[in-house]
Design a protein around this motif. Structure first.
Motif, PDB file in Angstrom:
ATOM      1  N   LEU A 143       0.822  -1.216   0.000  1.00 50.25           N
ATOM      2  CA  LEU A 143       0.000   0.000   0.000  1.00 50.25           C
ATOM      3  C   LEU A 143       0.855   1.265   0.000  1.00 50.25           C
ATOM      4  O   LEU A 143       0.501   2.265  -0.630  1.00 50.25           O
ATOM      5  CB  LEU A 143      -0.946  -0.008   1.209  1.00 50.25           C
ATOM      6  N   GLN A 144       2.001   1.217   0.690  1.00 51.15           N
ATOM      7  CA  GLN A 144       2.914   2.364   0.626  1.00 51.15           C
ATOM      8  C   GLN A 144       3.327   2.619  -0.817  1.00 51.15           C
ATOM      9  O   GLN A 144       3.321   3.740  -1.306  1.00 51.15           O
ATOM     10  CB  GLN A 144       4.182   2.108   1.452  1.00 51.15           C
ATOM     11  N   GLU A 147       0.351   3.945  -2.845  1.00 48.15           N
ATOM     12  CA  GLU A 147       0.067   5.361  -2.596  1.00 48.15           C
ATOM     13  C   GLU A 147       1.017   6.272  -3.353  1.00 48.15           C
ATOM     14  O   GLU A 147       0.681   7.398  -3.700  1.00 48.15           O
ATOM     15  CB  GLU A 147       0.202   5.679  -1.091  1.00 48.15           C
ATOM     16  N   HIS A 148       2.221   5.788  -3.577  1.00 46.59           N
ATOM     17  CA  HIS A 148       3.217   6.631  -4.238  1.00 46.59           C
ATOM     18  C   HIS A 148       3.415   6.274  -5.699  1.00 46.59           C
ATOM     19  O   HIS A 148       4.438   6.623  -6.286  1.00 46.59           O
ATOM     20  CB  HIS A 148       4.534   6.554  -3.473  1.00 46.59           C
ATOM     21  N   PRO A 448      -7.597   1.295  -1.939  1.00 50.92           N
ATOM     22  CA  PRO A 448      -6.745   0.545  -1.012  1.00 50.92           C
ATOM     23  C   PRO A 448      -7.493   0.209   0.266  1.00 50.92           C
ATOM     24  O   PRO A 448      -8.314   0.991   0.742  1.00 50.92           O
ATOM     25  CB  PRO A 448      -5.591   1.505  -0.733  1.00 50.92           C
TER      26      PRO A 448
END
Length: 823
Positions: A143-144, A147-148, A448
């Motif tokens: 997910l990190q 997100e980016h 997400p």
RNA sequence: GCCCGGGUAGCCCAAUUGGUCGAGGCAGUGGCCUUAAAAGCCAUGGUCCUGAAAGGACGUACGGGUUCGAGUCCCGUCCCGGGUACCA
């Protein structure tokens, strides 16, 4: 000595209990002072039981870990299991047993073996990548990245393995076949999840210079990333007013471009051929090319084929019309799927031009203008010719830059870099993997899962069989969910992650494995990372090792850690073969570690594996060779047991050794010196073990033949031998040392050689005449060069050679030799 | 094809910066101990010069070279293993 019998079956479990009960190999994360070391072997994929290759990696790693501990470092040496994956799932399909159960059974077998092998593992940090407490953080990392923008979903042509019924990453396709099952892969257009590893191509390439890895592994990664610099050049098809860009590394040869080629997969072919009369010919060719297997199509020596498209493009540098072709030697995946063809300076284009009778033009002067066709195709450098007055005569490398500048100015091209590396396809249509924490909502799209809802648990299903879509899709209760954003009805992502995702960050988790607030505490991680010494097989040279590097860089960019590389040093161990061939059940040449250990004990098995040859090289297992090592350890133990009962105490060096005692003390110190250098440089364990064998042989000789004239010196020598061999054969070394001293050898510092005992007061002077050995004469170490010359001239065999001849020259190497040159 | 490794005794392998090739181990041979076996110990260990000893010649895949001296450095060739290859 007869009553002393070396019994590994008694010794080994006894010491294993001590280490287990006292948790000897655990380290805490106290952030105090003191040097630390992180020694790690690649985590095992538990299926069935460990094989001999596992025994080798962990024997190597354990020797390193012990050496680091005993040279004063706090060593992190953990263990875990790469527990998701197809083996367990295929097993489940066959037997109906839940993959969790078969995986747990395999893990139990591995744990037991590692304990029996006496590997010094910090068991308090153990985990399996299929534990929800672990994959929760795998999902968190996903997910990190999501997100980016580093994890994304796209519709693409991907590799599909029909046998395993899942897509594969490029790295998992070897010679057009599935890396796992060997089935030929197919191309399929599918929507899939990718990690944007290509965004890191330059750093992955450049940072290879900052790590101590074997050069061949770095080379493989460099080749895999495949950076090439050149230019994008735009060609216009005037007939249809369409522009096509190509990538070329050789814009200097633009003036030699005489035709233009597109890949059979190119989406514009239909459009281009429409109305040219070439439609059916092209369609037929394309169909044939697309149905051909990767293997046959990819063969480099295959004759060039193609079909004219009935259209032309204009060469931007000289306005010439170039015919357009479709040909299967152009790949859609690389560059733009179209090329400018320069037959004079490219072998493939040359072959194509020959086959279809297209013009071949030289635009770079060759250094060797001989040969047929004037040495074409010529791929080397030289001055430009037949280009235009601005460039003719200029060296091609210089002209290259000028031509790119000119193209840029004219808006017809620009400097460009291309990579072979593709984004990492991470989704798999399989059951036994980490669920991708994404919800698909008809209203909100791809959403997400909120971090506080992690982990998205892998549901139980009845039917694991691959059907071309994930078995998870059948778990209707699980799939149907509420959209985290709008709370409307939505569906979970049903693909799971490639297991290489799990193993791309496990080494970070070991530093702080029980943290339930974060994957790790950055301060704790900083204490251990990067891994100081990583050990594993070369087969992971691009897959795992590239992915892990990408993860670390991406996580560093997102502020979660502070290093740029996961593994500061890498050691790749060689394979163990039997009868010169890779061990396999079908060949029937498998050596079972368990059998070896029940017959000889773990110490002998481990030591033999290290003794068989340099650990980075392949080595052939010998059923008789292991006897020598068994004898050696047995001899060491029996001598220690006998010496311990004899006179003297402890294993200290005698106060003022002389005579036979001095010889033993010297032998021990020479062994310390040699073994230490074998441990610190490359991992020359084979040579180190040979040195300890010499020491033990010297002890044996003194004890058996000469009646143990200096018992304290013997104790010292045997204690030293046990100490040196501890990292290879920890149980017998512990026992021998304990018998002699009552102490625990692993609590003792690594022995230091006393320089007083490394050099003998005399040495053997080598006397050569014309470079040939003639005599060896014992001489005092402090003899002057003049004395050495005189002694050399007096040496009988040298003298016989010199007599009656003229001495032209004398070379004296103090402490070594004298060479007398005569005529 | 290109890029890495490697080629030393019957076998696996040692040999800092060029300086005694063959350490250590396996297999083999001979011997000691034992009633015998097992276990243990010792010796031996490239080729050739008719056997042995002494002495000598040759010998680190092959051919050249540099050097007082090359397994090691340089040039060329062969063989084995690995990686990679229509990547423009």
């Amino acid at each position: 000595m007869a009553e002393h019998r070396y019994d590994p079956k008694e010794i080994e479990p006894r010491w294993q209990r001590v280490w287990e009960q006292e948790r000897t190999w655990e380290v805490d994360n106290e952030l105090g002072a003191g040097e630390t070391s992180y020694v790690l072997e690649m985590l095992p994929y538990p299926s069935g039981e460990p094989h001999i290759g596992h025994l080798k990696v962990y024997s190597v790693g354990d020797a390193v870990a012990h050496y680091h501990r005993r040279t004063g470092r706090r060593v992190l040496h953990p263990m875990g299991y790469d527990a998701f994956g197809l083996n367990a799932e295929n097993h489940a399909i066959k037997t109906g047993q839940h993959p969790r159960d078969s995986t747990n059974a395999a893990i139990a077998a591995f744990q037991q073996q590692f304990r029996e092998w006496g590997i010094s593992i910090d068991w308090s940090r153990e985990f399996a990548t299929c534990d929800p407490e672990y994959y929760r953080w795998t999902q968190w990392i996903f997910l990190q990245l999501f997100e980016h923008g580093l994890a994304y979903r796209k519709d693409a042509v991907v590799n599909w393995c029909p046998q395993d019924a899942t897509v594969l990453a490029n790295e998992q396709v070897i010679d057009g076949r599935c890396e796992r099952c060997g089935h030929e892969v197919e191309a399929r257009q599918l929507e899939q999840w990718f990690f944007r590893i290509t965004a890191y191509a330059d750093r992955l390439l450049d940072d290879l210079d900052t790590i101590e890895w074997p050069e061949h592994v770095k080379t493989m990664q460099r080749n895999w990333i495949g950076r090439s610099t050149g230019a994008q050049v735009t060609f216009r098809c005037a007939e249809l007013e369409l522009d096509y860009a190509v990538f070329t590394t050789r814009p200097d040869t633009l003036f030699g471009a005489t035709f233009f080629v597109m890949a059979p997969e190119h989406p514009d072919l239909e459009r281009l051929t429409a109305g040219t009369g070439q439609e059916s010919a092209v369609r037929e060719y394309v169909n044939r090319a697309l149905t051909e297997s990767n293997e046959t199509r990819g063969a480099a020596d295959k004759p060039k084929t193609g079909v004219f498209l009935g259209r032309h493009v204009v060469n931007p540098v000289n306005g010439e019309a170039m015919p357009m072709y479709v040909a299967d030697y152009v790949l859609m995946e690389y560059g733009t799927g179209a090329i400018m063809a320069v037959p004079g300076h490219d072998e493939r284009d040359y072959a194509f031009a020959k086959a279809y009778d297209l013009p071949i033009r030289r635009v770079v002067e060759g250094t060797d203008p001989d040969g047929d066709e004037g040495g074409l195709p010529y791929t080397g450098d030289g001055p430009l010719v037949n280009s235009n007055p601005d460039f003719d005569g200029a060296h091609n490398r210089k002209a290259l830059e000028e031509i790119v500048a000119w193209l840029a100015q004219e808006g017809k091209g620009s400097a460009s870099t291309n990579y072979r590396l593709r984004d990492w396809l991470l989704s798999r249509q399989r059951y036994w993997g980490c669920p991708i924490p994404i919800v698909h909502c008809p209203a909100c799209g791809t959403v997400p899962v909120p971090l506080d809802e992690l982990p998205v648990m892998l549901p139980d299903v009845e039917d694991y069989a691959p059907k071309g879509r994930s078995p998870l899709a059948a778990a209707e209760d699980w799939v149907a969910t509420a959209c985290p954003r709008c709370d409307g009805p939505a569906r979970r992502e049903t693909d799971t992650m490639d297991t290489f995702v799990d193993s791309s960050w496990y080494f970070l988790r070991y530093t702080d494995p029980h943290n339930d607030q974060a994957p790790w505490d950055p301060a704790i991680l900083a204490r251990w990372a990067p891994v100081d010494q990583y050990i594993g097989g070369v087969e992971h040279a691009i897959l795992h090792l590239l992915y892990a590097r990408f993860f670390v860089k991406a996580l560093a960019d997102l502020g979660h850690l502070d290093v740029q590389e996961p593994f500061a040093k890498l050691f790749t161990q060689g394979m163990i073969t039997k009868d010169g061939a890779k061990m396999s059940k079908t060949r029937g040449n498998v050596v079972s570690p368990q059998e070896i250990i029940s017959r000889y004990g773990a110490d002998t098995a481990r030591t033999y594996i290290l003794f068989i040859g340099p650990p980075d090289k392949d080595a052939d297992w010998s059923d008789t060779g292991i006897n020598g090592v068994a004898d050696f350890l047995s001899k060491l133990w029996r001598l220690a047991a006998a010496a311990a009962e004899g006179p003297g105490s402890g294993a200290g060096m005698p106060k003022a050794p002389e005579g036979p005692g001095l010889d033993l003390v010297r032998a021990a110190n020479v062994a310390v010196e040699n073994v230490t250098s074998a441990m610190t440089g490359r991992f020359a364990f084979n040579a180190a073990i040979a040195r300890v064998m010499e020491l033990v042989n010297a002890c044996s000789k003194e004890f058996n033949e000469n009646g143990n004239r200096d018992p304290q010196a013997l104790r010292y020598a045997l204690g030293t031998a046990a100490s040196l061999v501890f990292g290879f054969a920890p149980h017998v070394a512990s026992d021998a040392y304990h018998l002699l001293t009552g102490k625990r050898v692993w609590e003792e510092p690594w022995p230091a050689a006393d320089p007083r005992f490394l050099e003998l007061p005399t040495f053997e002077l080598v006397v050569q005449v014309n470079g040939k050995l003639r005599d060896r004469v014992p001489v005092a170490r402090d003899a002057s060069p003049e004395e050495l010359k005189a002694i050399a001239h007096d040496a009988p065999h040298a003298k016989a050679q010199i007599d009656g001849r003229e001495v032209v020259k004398e070379i004296v190497v103090p402490g070594k030799l004298v060479n007398i040159v005569v005529r």
